[in-house]
Design an enzyme around this catalytic site. Sequence first.
Site, PDB file in Angstrom:
ATOM      1  N   HIS A 144       3.248  -3.762   6.483  1.00 26.31           N
ATOM      2  CA  HIS A 144       2.169  -2.797   6.317  1.00 26.31           C
ATOM      3  C   HIS A 144       2.235  -1.736   7.418  1.00 26.31           C
ATOM      4  O   HIS A 144       3.156  -1.713   8.226  1.00 26.31           O
ATOM      5  CB  HIS A 144       0.811  -3.506   6.374  1.00 26.31           C
ATOM      6  CG  HIS A 144       0.539  -4.405   5.208  1.00 26.31           C
ATOM      7  ND1 HIS A 144      -0.469  -4.173   4.305  1.00 26.31           N
ATOM      8  CD2 HIS A 144       1.149  -5.544   4.798  1.00 26.31           C
ATOM      9  CE1 HIS A 144      -0.475  -5.123   3.390  1.00 26.31           C
ATOM     10  NE2 HIS A 144       0.501  -5.974   3.671  1.00 26.31           N
ATOM     11  N   HIS A 178       0.875  -1.178   0.000  1.00 33.93           N
ATOM     12  CA  HIS A 178       0.000   0.000   0.000  1.00 33.93           C
ATOM     13  C   HIS A 178       0.910   1.225   0.000  1.00 33.93           C
ATOM     14  O   HIS A 178       1.733   1.399   0.896  1.00 33.93           O
ATOM     15  CB  HIS A 178      -0.927  -0.005   1.217  1.00 33.93           C
ATOM     16  CG  HIS A 178      -1.948  -1.107   1.166  1.00 33.93           C
ATOM     17  ND1 HIS A 178      -2.310  -1.838   2.279  1.00 33.93           N
ATOM     18  CD2 HIS A 178      -2.679  -1.606   0.133  1.00 33.93           C
ATOM     19  CE1 HIS A 178      -3.229  -2.735   1.931  1.00 33.93           C
ATOM     20  NE2 HIS A 178      -3.458  -2.609   0.635  1.00 33.93           N
ATOM     21  N   GLU A 187       1.624   3.344   3.113  1.00 30.40           N
ATOM     22  CA  GLU A 187       2.149   2.670   4.306  1.00 30.40           C
ATOM     23  C   GLU A 187       3.653   2.506   4.091  1.00 30.40           C
ATOM     24  O   GLU A 187       4.109   1.534   3.496  1.00 30.40           O
ATOM     25  CB  GLU A 187       1.427   1.342   4.512  1.00 30.40           C
ATOM     26  CG  GLU A 187      -0.074   1.538   4.747  1.00 30.40           C
ATOM     27  CD  GLU A 187      -0.877   0.245   4.751  1.00 30.40           C
ATOM     28  OE1 GLU A 187      -0.261  -0.837   4.806  1.00 30.40           O
ATOM     29  OE2 GLU A 187      -2.118   0.317   4.694  1.00 30.40           O
ATOM     30  N   GLU A 239       2.016  -5.476  10.688  1.00 27.66           N
ATOM     31  CA  GLU A 239       1.589  -4.082  10.795  1.00 27.66           C
ATOM     32  C   GLU A 239       2.574  -3.377  11.722  1.00 27.66           C
ATOM     33  O   GLU A 239       2.706  -3.727  12.901  1.00 27.66           O
ATOM     34  CB  GLU A 239       0.166  -3.993  11.352  1.00 27.66           C
ATOM     35  CG  GLU A 239      -0.885  -4.701  10.509  1.00 27.66           C
ATOM     36  CD  GLU A 239      -1.308  -3.887   9.298  1.00 27.66           C
ATOM     37  OE1 GLU A 239      -0.985  -2.675   9.255  1.00 27.66           O
ATOM     38  OE2 GLU A 239      -1.957  -4.459   8.402  1.00 27.66           O
TER      39      GLU A 239
END
Length: 644
Positions: free
Chosen positions: A379, A247, A250, A471
């Site tokens: 991410h 993404h 990110e 994440e």
Amino acid sequence: MRPPPPLLLTTLVLAAARPGCEPAWDPDGRCPGSAAADSAACVDLQLQTCSDVAYNRTAFPTLLQHRSRAAVESSSEYILLSVLHHLLEGQCNPDLRLLGCAVLAPRCEGGRVRRPCRHVCGALREACQPAFDAIDMAWPYFLDCGRYFSGPEEGCYDPLEKLRGGLDIEEALPSGHPPTFIRFIHHSYAQMVRVLKRTAARCAHISKTYSIGRSFDGRDLLVIEFSSRPGQHELMEPEVKLIGNIHGNEVAGREMLIYLAQYLCSEYLLGNPRIQRLLNTTRVHLLPSMNPDGYEVAAAEGAGYNGWTSGRQNAQNLDLNRNFPDLTSEYYRLASARGVRSDHIAIPQHYWWGKVAPETKAIMKWMRTIPFVLSASLHGGDLVVSYPFDFSKHPQEEKMFSPTPDEKMFKLLARAYADVHPMMMDRSENRCGGNFLKRGSIINGADWYSFTGGMSDFNYLHSNCFEITVELGCVKFPPEEALYTIWQHNKEPLLNFMEMVHRGIKGMVMDKFGKPVKNARILVKGIRHDITTAPDGDYWRLLPPGAHIVIAQAPGYSKVIKKVIIPARMKRAGRVDFILQPLRTGPQKFLPGSQRGGPGGEPQEPDEEPLGARRQPTMGGSKPWWWSYFTSLGQHQPRWLLKY
């Protein structure tokens, strides 16, 4: 049939359809007198589609005998260049457009026309021909490498030189700093490329850079690899990949992998025994930015100003982590049947009829060429490690625990990252990611939120590779001053995770003559997920500690069964080789295969995009779907693009 974008149709309708030269006008399929004179009157280049070429002066008549700017802009050749990136879904963009512009608007310097280099054309045709074949389009006649291009001895030039402009320029380190110095900054695309290439040059004996493809806007998806023999797979050496920036907004993962590359190089040169052991026994591939186009959108807003979604998608407005084939639904269907394989699932044909990003295709091709064992996708937006499945076994359930057959191993992989991350282990529930504290900062993806088309599920169900999702923090585009701290928090987790590729067992599968058996299956009793041997007959099977019954089998051979005990503290893969004996008589006894398997469930080669797969059915079956882009040109339609 897919409808062409309205803007493109408007462009085609407005075109006056005055052709340059079509090959049908000449008995040999060539344009008579198509070579421009050596001497010419140079004029300003004012063609919008060619506005980013590496020169600003052209000449008329062109190599195709267009005598004015208006003639070029209304030609079918020029219109093809303006829509080609849509037709090929970003493949070979902007390379083909720049190559075509070199013919439609030739470079003019000092009153002379310079032709593009023949070898550049030849290399591009070799790379891009499959993209044309996939949509049943003939190679454009005006990109005939032998007709409109020349050699170095004739003073040719490289029309793609601007693609590398600024990327090969060395960027000096701040004065007084050693080569091992890492700048904890946000890197632009050009800076990222320079850092990776400089790092590979410093550690040339263990490192190299390579591109796995191009983004939709034409940026290389650049990988840096580390290995004792960079550029080749070594027998029994497992392959690991780390991917950042899927993404575009990110960005922490992108920077972590840029820093990690520099760290691995420097520490190896400094004699760090842990890093030397890792890189001497593992082949590591780092892809800092899978979505460089989206990053440009996010970076334009900058840290602190970037919205939650600005730059998330690629240049086609596609979410790359929703763009992979949904094999999880097929897995749930297959898993409900006994005796049917539910691993190495084929990509369904209808998947190619949709919009598939070039970045997604690049990852899938990468996975076909390298036998990856372990992977992580980095991410941002929370602080947790998730693992497959990401799609719920009941599609209507937005949150539902949906484990893979390798649930125990995936939890070990996730904990290998989370348990050494200081913030993930922080006991405060008020911190970023505090809601995952009771779970140990790890979670099954579908138990968090369910979605289809994810990269991790695809890795597990289509290949041998186990991938987790990390994440890295609640701020997707952190300020520059936070990057050093984020690196300190993630350096040890990244190293610890990569070392996990050596858990379980590895070995060779050979016949009685010592010849490697390719695509042999390695089964583990109680875990309904097989892995297959690489072309050299080697395999790696990630397994948790404990006793396991392991079976090796292949069509035409009798299966071999071994009992394996993996101690809890064992950090190196145990060596378990198999020698298969050929079947003498009687029927072959193998587990039934899924629909993609061959006889006895033998796995086939991983799927490539089938030729013509994106060709939608047409009303009369006489023209491919893309022909609608050119119907407004009437009698000047580019029939030279039709194969039949």
